[in-house]
Write an enzyme that holds these catalytic residues in place. Structure first.
Site, PDB file in Angstrom:
ATOM      1  N   GLU A 159       0.830  -1.204   0.000  1.00  0.00           N
ATOM      2  CA  GLU A 159       0.000   0.000   0.000  1.00  0.00           C
ATOM      3  C   GLU A 159       0.864   1.254   0.000  1.00  0.00           C
ATOM      4  O   GLU A 159       0.585   2.207  -0.748  1.00  0.00           O
ATOM      5  CB  GLU A 159      -0.934   0.018   1.213  1.00  0.00           C
ATOM      6  CG  GLU A 159      -1.874   1.213   1.207  1.00  0.00           C
ATOM      7  CD  GLU A 159      -2.698   1.371   2.471  1.00  0.00           C
ATOM      8  OE1 GLU A 159      -3.862   1.788   2.360  1.00  0.00           O
ATOM      9  OE2 GLU A 159      -2.169   1.090   3.576  1.00  0.00           O
ATOM     10  N   TRP A 179      -8.657  -1.724  -0.102  1.00  0.00           N
ATOM     11  CA  TRP A 179      -9.380  -0.573  -0.653  1.00  0.00           C
ATOM     12  C   TRP A 179     -10.600  -0.977  -1.473  1.00  0.00           C
ATOM     13  O   TRP A 179     -11.295  -0.115  -2.017  1.00  0.00           O
ATOM     14  CB  TRP A 179      -8.438   0.274  -1.524  1.00  0.00           C
ATOM     15  CG  TRP A 179      -7.594   1.208  -0.724  1.00  0.00           C
ATOM     16  CD1 TRP A 179      -6.326   1.002  -0.248  1.00  0.00           C
ATOM     17  CD2 TRP A 179      -7.962   2.521  -0.293  1.00  0.00           C
ATOM     18  NE1 TRP A 179      -5.888   2.098   0.442  1.00  0.00           N
ATOM     19  CE2 TRP A 179      -6.861   3.048   0.437  1.00  0.00           C
ATOM     20  CE3 TRP A 179      -9.109   3.306  -0.452  1.00  0.00           C
ATOM     21  CZ2 TRP A 179      -6.894   4.322   0.996  1.00  0.00           C
ATOM     22  CZ3 TRP A 179      -9.132   4.581   0.113  1.00  0.00           C
ATOM     23  CH2 TRP A 179      -8.034   5.073   0.832  1.00  0.00           C
ATOM     24  N   TYR A 204      -4.932   9.566  -1.630  1.00  0.00           N
ATOM     25  CA  TYR A 204      -3.563   9.813  -1.162  1.00  0.00           C
ATOM     26  C   TYR A 204      -2.524   9.981  -2.261  1.00  0.00           C
ATOM     27  O   TYR A 204      -1.795  10.982  -2.308  1.00  0.00           O
ATOM     28  CB  TYR A 204      -3.131   8.667  -0.244  1.00  0.00           C
ATOM     29  CG  TYR A 204      -3.904   8.542   1.027  1.00  0.00           C
ATOM     30  CD1 TYR A 204      -3.583   9.300   2.156  1.00  0.00           C
ATOM     31  CD2 TYR A 204      -4.971   7.650   1.118  1.00  0.00           C
ATOM     32  CE1 TYR A 204      -4.302   9.178   3.331  1.00  0.00           C
ATOM     33  CE2 TYR A 204      -5.694   7.513   2.288  1.00  0.00           C
ATOM     34  CZ  TYR A 204      -5.362   8.283   3.401  1.00  0.00           C
ATOM     35  OH  TYR A 204      -6.072   8.152   4.562  1.00  0.00           O
ATOM     36  N   CYS A 257      -7.272   9.984   6.123  1.00  0.00           N
ATOM     37  CA  CYS A 257      -7.269   9.850   7.588  1.00  0.00           C
ATOM     38  C   CYS A 257      -5.882  10.176   8.131  1.00  0.00           C
ATOM     39  O   CYS A 257      -5.736  11.035   8.983  1.00  0.00           O
ATOM     40  CB  CYS A 257      -7.695   8.440   7.983  1.00  0.00           C
ATOM     41  SG  CYS A 257      -9.385   8.026   7.494  1.00  0.00           S
ATOM     42  N   ARG A 270      -6.201  12.671  11.429  1.00  0.00           N
ATOM     43  CA  ARG A 270      -7.441  13.332  11.839  1.00  0.00           C
ATOM     44  C   ARG A 270      -8.446  12.330  12.391  1.00  0.00           C
ATOM     45  O   ARG A 270      -9.260  12.638  13.255  1.00  0.00           O
ATOM     46  CB  ARG A 270      -8.073  14.077  10.664  1.00  0.00           C
ATOM     47  CG  ARG A 270      -8.578  13.148   9.577  1.00  0.00           C
ATOM     48  CD  ARG A 270      -9.565  13.776   8.630  1.00  0.00           C
ATOM     49  NE  ARG A 270     -10.012  12.783   7.656  1.00  0.00           N
ATOM     50  CZ  ARG A 270     -11.099  12.034   7.796  1.00  0.00           C
ATOM     51  NH1 ARG A 270     -11.876  12.148   8.856  1.00  0.00           N
ATOM     52  NH2 ARG A 270     -11.418  11.143   6.868  1.00  0.00           N
ATOM     53  N   ASP A 308      -9.041   4.659  13.279  1.00  0.00           N
ATOM     54  CA  ASP A 308      -9.635   3.400  13.724  1.00  0.00           C
ATOM     55  C   ASP A 308      -8.514   2.627  14.420  1.00  0.00           C
ATOM     56  O   ASP A 308      -7.653   2.033  13.771  1.00  0.00           O
ATOM     57  CB  ASP A 308     -10.169   2.644  12.507  1.00  0.00           C
ATOM     58  CG  ASP A 308     -10.663   1.240  12.837  1.00  0.00           C
ATOM     59  OD1 ASP A 308     -10.538   0.811  13.994  1.00  0.00           O
ATOM     60  OD2 ASP A 308     -11.155   0.563  11.916  1.00  0.00           O
TER      61      ASP A 308
END
Length: 303
Positions: A65, A87, A129, A181, A206, A209
């Site tokens: 990733e 994803w 991203y 995130c 921000r 999980d």
């Protein structure tokens, strides 16, 4: 008494979120317990890497990733081709809502790989991203490669306070399958008279999980720091993680309780083979030694 293992701080935060966090309904409808504002620090100078041991983390998927991000990719197709499914849920849900056709994840991914037109329409995640890291679109239509600029700054002006890149492009948030995130990274170069400078980094997240996302996020941030240090002739210092909305999902009780019942083990050591440049690293360049985790724990992703 020996110092507690670094993972203890992660488990302490998890326990605090689970036992004292504010219970809220969230975007996914699942519900969370959350705290606002947390910091964790991990020393990378001894070659260790923060990879959780209280459950097995599929770190090879995390490496793939990160390389996908660094390549500026926004389609799930290159990940799916490597057996990485992290994803897929977002475009699959979008497809089901738009067409009414209920495909399994495997069926959807098979069509992504087999059909160029289908992949172009349904495998794209929008300007997520990789797009922001490598091809941020300015108001004048010019694209900005934040990662290339970061490398240039670290090499040419190490004392700068502007070694930053971010994924939070306000103008393009609405087009993203998921807004970033882990959104902002900043680096600090500490000169040392007796050797190479030391590189440390901060990741500001921000939304976190803590059960499923954090293990990937912190490992990838540490790996990226190691790559940057290697490419700029520095040595690794600390990776500092700052979480804003730090949460656990209500349907992850079994995950949390199992993790908190387990004893953490030492983090593994990471060996990184030298790549020609930051954008040429491969999975084969990353070697872990001493990774001895407890068994994996299955838990659903909230989309």
């Amino acid at each position: 008494m020996p110092s507690p293992l670094p993972e203890t701080a992660v488990l302490d935060l998890m326990r605090r979120v689970w036992e004292t966090g504010s219970e809220r309904r969230d975007r996914t409808g699942v519900g969370t317990r959350a705290l606002f504002g947390a910091t964790l620090r991990f020393d990378l100078s001894d070659g260790s890497v923060p990879l959780l041991t209280t459950k097995r983390v599929f770190w090879k998927s995390a490496v793939k990733e990160l390389i996908w991000f660094l390549n500026g990719e926004t389609s799930i197709r290159p990940l799916v081709a490597q057996g990485v499914h992290i994803w897929t849920d977002w475009p699959l849900e979008k497809y089901a809502k738009a067409t009414g056709e209920q495909l399994s994840r495997d069926e959807f991914e098979a069509r992504i790989l087999a059909d160029d037109t289908f992949a172009a329409k349904w495998g794209e995640l929008g300007p997520v991203y990789g797009k922001q890291w490598r091809r941020w679109l300015g108001p004048d239509g010019r694209e900005h490669d934040q990662i290339a600029e970061l490398l240039k700054g670290l090499r040419e002006n190490p004392a700068s306070r502007r070694h930053i890149f971010t994924g939070w492009n306000v103008a393009e948030l609405s087009g993203m399958a998921l807004p970033p995130c882990h959104m902002t990274y900043q680096y600090f170069v500490e000169p040392r008279g007796n050797g190479p400078a030391k590189l440390s980094g901060i990741l500001y997240q921000r939304s976190c999980d803590l059960g499923l996302g954090f293990p990937f996020n912190i490992f990838e941030a540490a790996l990226l720091l190691r790559m940057l240090a290697q490419q700029t002739g520095m040595v690794p210092g600390e990776i500092i993680w700052m979480g804003a909305d730090v949460h656990l999902y209500l349907n992850h009780a079994h995950l949390v309780e199992t993790l908190l019942s387990r004893e953490p083990r030492p983090f593994p050591k990471l060996d990184l083979a030298k790549a020609p440049d930051l954008f040429s690293y491969r999975l084969e360049d990353v070697t872990l030694t001493g990774y001895d985790p407890h068994p994996a724990i299955a838990a659903p992703v909230a989309v």
